[in-house]
Design a protein around this motif. Structure first.
Motif, mmCIF file in Angstrom:
data_model
loop_
_atom_site.group_PDB
_atom_site.id
_atom_site.type_symbol
_atom_site.label_atom_id
_atom_site.label_comp_id
_atom_site.label_asym_id
_atom_site.label_seq_id
_atom_site.Cartn_x
_atom_site.Cartn_y
_atom_site.Cartn_z
ATOM 1 N N GLU A 1 6.827 6.530 7.232
ATOM 2 C CA GLU A 1 5.846 6.606 8.317
ATOM 3 C C GLU A 1 6.405 7.405 9.491
ATOM 4 O O GLU A 1 5.674 8.150 10.147
ATOM 5 C CB GLU A 1 5.445 5.200 8.770
ATOM 6 C CG GLU A 1 4.609 4.448 7.756
ATOM 7 C CD GLU A 1 4.141 3.093 8.276
ATOM 8 O OE1 GLU A 1 4.040 2.922 9.512
ATOM 9 O OE2 GLU A 1 3.894 2.200 7.453
ATOM 10 N N ARG A 2 7.697 7.256 9.738
ATOM 11 C CA ARG A 2 8.292 8.026 10.833
ATOM 12 C C ARG A 2 8.223 9.522 10.530
ATOM 13 O O ARG A 2 7.886 10.339 11.408
ATOM 14 C CB ARG A 2 9.743 7.596 11.046
ATOM 15 C CG ARG A 2 10.520 8.452 12.056
ATOM 16 C CD ARG A 2 9.811 8.481 13.409
ATOM 17 N NE ARG A 2 10.309 9.530 14.260
ATOM 18 C CZ ARG A 2 11.305 9.394 15.132
ATOM 19 N NH1 ARG A 2 11.930 8.233 15.233
ATOM 20 N NH2 ARG A 2 11.685 10.401 15.890
ATOM 21 N N ALA A 3 8.516 9.903 9.307
ATOM 22 C CA ALA A 3 8.439 11.311 8.930
ATOM 23 C C ALA A 3 7.001 11.813 9.034
ATOM 24 O O ALA A 3 6.740 12.940 9.482
ATOM 25 C CB ALA A 3 8.974 11.506 7.515
ATOM 26 N N LEU A 4 6.053 10.959 8.644
ATOM 27 C CA LEU A 4 4.646 11.336 8.733
ATOM 28 C C LEU A 4 4.224 11.510 10.191
ATOM 29 O O LEU A 4 3.510 12.451 10.538
ATOM 30 C CB LEU A 4 3.778 10.274 8.054
ATOM 31 C CG LEU A 4 2.285 10.567 7.941
ATOM 32 C CD1 LEU A 4 2.059 11.825 7.111
ATOM 33 C CD2 LEU A 4 1.553 9.371 7.333
ATOM 34 N N ALA A 5 4.696 10.614 11.044
ATOM 35 C CA ALA A 5 4.362 10.694 12.469
ATOM 36 C C ALA A 5 4.844 12.014 13.063
ATOM 37 O O ALA A 5 4.147 12.642 13.874
ATOM 38 C CB ALA A 5 4.969 9.512 13.216
ATOM 39 N N ALA B 1 0.812 -1.213 0.000
ATOM 40 C CA ALA B 1 0.000 0.000 0.000
ATOM 41 C C ALA B 1 0.846 1.264 0.000
ATOM 42 O O ALA B 1 1.944 1.309 0.560
ATOM 43 C CB ALA B 1 -0.920 0.000 1.219
ATOM 44 N N ALA B 2 0.294 2.306 -0.622
ATOM 45 C CA ALA B 2 0.956 3.612 -0.610
ATOM 46 C C ALA B 2 0.823 4.228 0.774
ATOM 47 O O ALA B 2 0.011 3.816 1.603
ATOM 48 C CB ALA B 2 0.314 4.505 -1.666
ATOM 49 N N CYS C 1 -15.549 18.515 14.905
ATOM 50 C CA CYS C 1 -14.312 18.671 15.665
ATOM 51 C C CYS C 1 -13.422 17.474 15.338
ATOM 52 O O CYS C 1 -13.811 16.313 15.539
ATOM 53 C CB CYS C 1 -14.587 18.713 17.165
ATOM 54 S SG CYS C 1 -13.085 18.940 18.145
ATOM 55 N N SER C 2 -12.250 17.760 14.793
ATOM 56 C CA SER C 2 -11.353 16.678 14.391
ATOM 57 C C SER C 2 -9.953 17.234 14.192
ATOM 58 O O SER C 2 -9.721 18.442 14.265
ATOM 59 C CB SER C 2 -11.839 16.029 13.086
ATOM 60 O OG SER C 2 -11.779 16.973 12.030
ATOM 61 N N ARG C 3 -9.034 16.339 13.934
ATOM 62 C CA ARG C 3 -7.682 16.711 13.501
ATOM 63 C C ARG C 3 -7.541 16.291 12.045
ATOM 64 O O ARG C 3 -7.650 15.104 11.723
ATOM 65 C CB ARG C 3 -6.610 16.015 14.351
ATOM 66 C CG ARG C 3 -6.409 16.631 15.722
ATOM 67 C CD ARG C 3 -5.306 15.949 16.510
ATOM 68 N NE ARG C 3 -5.405 14.502 16.393
ATOM 69 C CZ ARG C 3 -4.669 13.763 15.582
ATOM 70 N NH1 ARG C 3 -3.767 14.334 14.801
ATOM 71 N NH2 ARG C 3 -4.834 12.465 15.528
ATOM 72 N N VAL C 4 -7.306 17.240 11.183
ATOM 73 C CA VAL C 4 -7.045 16.951 9.774
ATOM 74 C C VAL C 4 -5.529 16.855 9.627
ATOM 75 O O VAL C 4 -4.803 17.791 9.969
ATOM 76 C CB VAL C 4 -7.611 18.054 8.865
ATOM 77 C CG1 VAL C 4 -7.230 17.783 7.409
ATOM 78 C CG2 VAL C 4 -9.126 18.131 9.024
ATOM 79 N N VAL C 5 -5.050 15.717 9.123
ATOM 80 C CA VAL C 5 -3.606 15.484 9.075
ATOM 81 C C VAL C 5 -3.170 15.103 7.661
ATOM 82 O O VAL C 5 -3.953 14.554 6.881
ATOM 83 C CB VAL C 5 -3.191 14.353 10.050
ATOM 84 C CG1 VAL C 5 -3.484 14.740 11.489
ATOM 85 C CG2 VAL C 5 -3.886 13.037 9.679
ATOM 86 N N PRO C 6 -1.915 15.385 7.310
ATOM 87 C CA PRO C 6 -1.384 14.894 6.035
ATOM 88 C C PRO C 6 -1.183 13.394 6.116
ATOM 89 O O PRO C 6 -0.857 12.849 7.182
ATOM 90 C CB PRO C 6 -0.037 15.615 5.923
ATOM 91 C CG PRO C 6 0.365 15.892 7.339
ATOM 92 C CD PRO C 6 -0.905 16.143 8.086
ATOM 93 N N THR C 7 -1.388 12.708 5.004
ATOM 94 C CA THR C 7 -1.194 11.252 4.991
ATOM 95 C C THR C 7 -0.317 10.805 3.827
ATOM 96 O O THR C 7 -0.243 9.612 3.542
ATOM 97 C CB THR C 7 -2.560 10.536 4.889
ATOM 98 O OG1 THR C 7 -3.244 11.002 3.720
ATOM 99 C CG2 THR C 7 -3.393 10.787 6.132
ATOM 100 N N GLY C 8 0.346 11.721 3.184
ATOM 101 C CA GLY C 8 1.153 11.395 2.007
ATOM 102 C C GLY C 8 0.859 12.416 0.943
ATOM 103 O O GLY C 8 1.220 13.588 1.055
ATOM 104 N N GLU C 9 0.117 11.998 -0.079
ATOM 105 C CA GLU C 9 -0.287 12.919 -1.134
ATOM 106 C C GLU C 9 -1.548 13.688 -0.756
ATOM 107 O O GLU C 9 -1.861 14.710 -1.345
ATOM 108 C CB GLU C 9 -0.549 12.133 -2.433
ATOM 109 C CG GLU C 9 0.666 11.393 -2.975
ATOM 110 C CD GLU C 9 1.780 12.338 -3.394
ATOM 111 O OE1 GLU C 9 1.463 13.449 -3.893
ATOM 112 O OE2 GLU C 9 2.954 11.984 -3.212
ATOM 113 N N ARG D 1 -1.321 3.498 4.151
ATOM 114 C CA ARG D 1 -0.623 3.006 5.357
ATOM 115 C C ARG D 1 -0.715 3.991 6.520
ATOM 116 O O ARG D 1 -0.392 3.643 7.658
ATOM 117 C CB ARG D 1 0.848 2.720 5.025
ATOM 118 C CG ARG D 1 1.047 1.400 4.297
ATOM 119 C CD ARG D 1 2.496 1.054 4.130
ATOM 120 N NE ARG D 1 3.157 1.899 3.140
ATOM 121 C CZ ARG D 1 4.117 2.766 3.402
ATOM 122 N NH1 ARG D 1 4.558 2.930 4.651
ATOM 123 N NH2 ARG D 1 4.665 3.483 2.425
ATOM 124 N N ALA D 2 -1.160 5.207 6.257
ATOM 125 C CA ALA D 2 -1.356 6.155 7.359
ATOM 126 C C ALA D 2 -2.330 5.583 8.387
ATOM 127 O O ALA D 2 -2.176 5.790 9.593
ATOM 128 C CB ALA D 2 -1.879 7.484 6.811
#
Length: 623
Positions: free
Chosen positions: A527-531, A449-450, A577-585, A454-455
């Protein structure tokens, strides 16, 4: 059709009966209630067995009694110290022990009960140092109540109607108490120890004339009769209190963890050694020598349930005992009985993981599994580490060695992200993905998976870590707080898995940062960079401003920034109410979204905009 009796009325009737009839066995008490028409004998038997009331006490002989009837009109004496006069706080143990519960039942009585363990701040304000007050309870009358008294004075505390306490000085001779030794022999026995409070209640129940006039203090009477006091226990002189406390502790551990007594004894021995290592700062060589001197004490530690109980007991202590746990477990590995060494490796691994060295932990888990192929806890930890590395195939293989492993939540996660097999490729062939690297070092055993997909696996890794036995207390506390907002018997269990509770524990509660610190070395680089990027993403209130196909455009009401995420069945204008996060693209919501009403949006935004957002505040404002 008759109305169901009010449980409060039944309780009041039961206590009134016991107060009128005096100390009674449960059978006698239930029979009287049934004869009086309060219910069937089985129902009344269940009522008295389950009745929980601060005035109902269990005597040493197994009878029940109402405390206020036992103590009313009794007189207990105590010799004053200068510290007690200055502070107005009398030491309850042992002389005034029978008065602690009656004083607690008085909302506006002359004395208030303080406990050394729970009221340290108030005691400090009274000028009482820790060393000046023994463990246990004290009766706070106030310094004004003791003015005019002198150190060494014998005072009397008399229990009046309704449990009110009155102070006076004993001017004349005290009344002798005959046969005190015989009384204690009958209650405690020569080879036993009993709780001082229970013994005192039994003395009162056995003789209505006892303590009806001033006598020598209770502690002095006990010692003169040939009995010793140790904390809140009393026993015949020469009794081994240490062995008794150890046996009591072992029995408690065995009962609470469903262990064999030998296993419980090993758990207690191990935990006591951890305490010694912590307090005396012993090094590994010293601890190994101690373990080698008495290896038999640790044999019962071999069962995984015993090792888990030992870990729970160590983690329950407020002080940081984890370094001592690692040293002690390592000593068991090196010098303990062979049968317990797999447990030693697992305990050392759990300690190493908590201390931030997951690679050392992995080595210990692998050694535990090598020593005992069926050592389930080590296999599960290795499967979770494999998951963190992104190796779903190995994780599933490890879980397959566990009885019931396919029922674990981790199994479902790994199955979702398991790689597609490529039997046409050899280990040294070029990888199918076009990277140019060999298959064995590129995608063999790893998810196809991209990163955007994988996020969700990354989030699951952190969630499983947060819900582990070592860390789940924060999640449980938030779940209990969330459950208070509902009237549902299973609310806590349901809330424990709710996205809001999990996500709040992870981010506002700091568990995701802890996960990255402890497990980041295992994560695939992307994944570490994303975290690391997720650590800077704040929760906010978002408005749905547009919907197109399967996506929604959200506007952050705090920053006015917009983001496109997967739609979740919302309508334009909805507030989330949420957290919008980057997941790659892309950007996504991986921790759930809570609906917010227009009336509450400013309140929610105010909580979330604080410099430090407390997890409890998030749960409360979204309740």
């Amino acid at each position: 059709m008759s109305a169901t009796p009010d449980p409060r009325d039944l309780t009041s009737a039961a206590i009134a009966d016991l107060r009128a009839s005096g100390p009674s066995t449960g059978e006698e008490w239930a029979q009287r209630l049934a004869d009086a028409g309060h219910g069937s004998l089985p129902a009344m038997t269940e009522l008295v067995e389950l009745l929980d009331h601060p005035q109902v006490v269990l005597l040493a002989d197994g009878r029940n009694a109402v405390l206020d009837t036992l103590v009313e009109g009794r007189v207990f004496t105590h010799r004053l110290s200068s510290g007690e006069i200055a502070s107005g706080l009398l030491h309850a143990d042992p002389d005034l022990t029978p008065l602690v519960l009656p004083a607690m039942a008085q909302d506006d009585g002359p004395a208030r009960v303080l406990f050394a363990d729970y009221d340290a701040d108030e005691m400090a304000a009274l000028g009482i140092a820790d060393e000046d007050f023994p463990e246990g309870a004290g009766l706070l009358f106030g310094d004004a109540a003791l003015q005019g008294y002198s150190p060494g004075d014998l005072i009397a505390v008399t229990v009046g109607s309704g449990g009110a306490l009155a102070l006076s000085v004993v001017d004349g001779d005290v009344v002798d108490v005959p046969d005190m030794a015989d009384r204690l022999d009958r209650i405690v026995g020569a080879d036993n120890a009993d709780n001082l409070e229970t013994v005192a209640w039994q003395l009162l129940a056995d003789d209505a004339r006892l303590f009806s006039a001033p006598t020598a203090p209770l502690g002095e009477l006990i010692e003169t009769a040939g009995y010793d006091l140790d904390g809140d226990y009393v026993a015949a002189r020469g009794f081994d209190f240490g062995a008794h406390r150890l046996a009591t502790h072992v029995a408690l551990v065995a009962r609470e963890n469903e262990l064999h007594p030998d296993e419980a004894a090993a758990v207690v021995s191990f935990v006591q050694l951890v305490g010694i290592v912590h307090d005396d700062e012993l090094d590994l060589a010293d601890v190994r020598a101690r373990v080698a001197e008495d290896t038999e004490s640790f044999v019962g530690l071999e069962d995984p349930a015993a090792a888990a109980a030992a870990l729970d007991l160590v983690n329950a202590v407020e002080d940081d005992f984890i370094p001592a746990l690692y040293t002690t477990a390592s000593a068991v590995v090196g010098a303990g009985p062979r049968r317990a060494r797999a447990s030693g490796h697992w305990l050392a691994g759990m300690a190493a993981d908590t201390l931030g060295d997951v690679l050392e932990a992995e080595r210990h888990f692998a050694d535990a599994a090598a020593m005992d192929e069926a050592w389930t806890p080590a296999l599960f930890e290795l499967a979770q580490i494999a998951s963190d590395r992104g190796d779903a195939q190995r994780g599933l293989s490890l879980l397959s060695r566990i009885d019931g492993g396919q029922d674990e939540r981790l199994h479902d996660v790994l199955t979702r992200f398991a790689p597609t097999e490529h039997p046409e490729l050899g280990r040294n062939d070029k990888c199918w993905c076009g990277s140019g690297r060999k298959y064995k070092v590129c995608h063999l055993g790893r998810a196809d998976a991209a990163l955007d997909d994988r996020a969700h696996w990354l989030y699951e890794k952190a969630t499983l870590y947060a819900q582990s036995t070592v860390l789940f207390d924060l999640v449980l506390g938030l779940a209990e707080r969330r459950a208070q907002q509902r009237d549902d018997e299973g609310a806590v269990a349901q809330a424990f898995d709710e996205p809001l509770v999990i996500d709040t524990a992870l981010f506002e509660g700091g568990l995701f940062q802890l996960f990255v610190a402890r497990r980041g070395v295992l994560l695939p680089a992307d994944e570490r960079a994303l975290a690391d990027r997720w650590l800077h993403a704040r929760r906010s209130v978002h408005e749905v401003v547009a919907l197109e196909g399967s996506t929604a455009t959200l506007r952050d009401l705090a920053t006015d920034e917009t983001a496109v995420v997967d739609a979740g069945g919302w309508a334009v204008g909805d507030l989330l109410c949420s957290r919008v996060v980057p997941t790659g693209e892309r950007t996504q919501i991986v921790g759930g979204a809570e609906p917010v009403t227009g009336e509450r949006k400013d309140m929610v935004l105010a909580v979330l905009s604080a410099e430090t957002v407390e997890p409890e505040d998030v749960i409360d404002v979204l309740g």
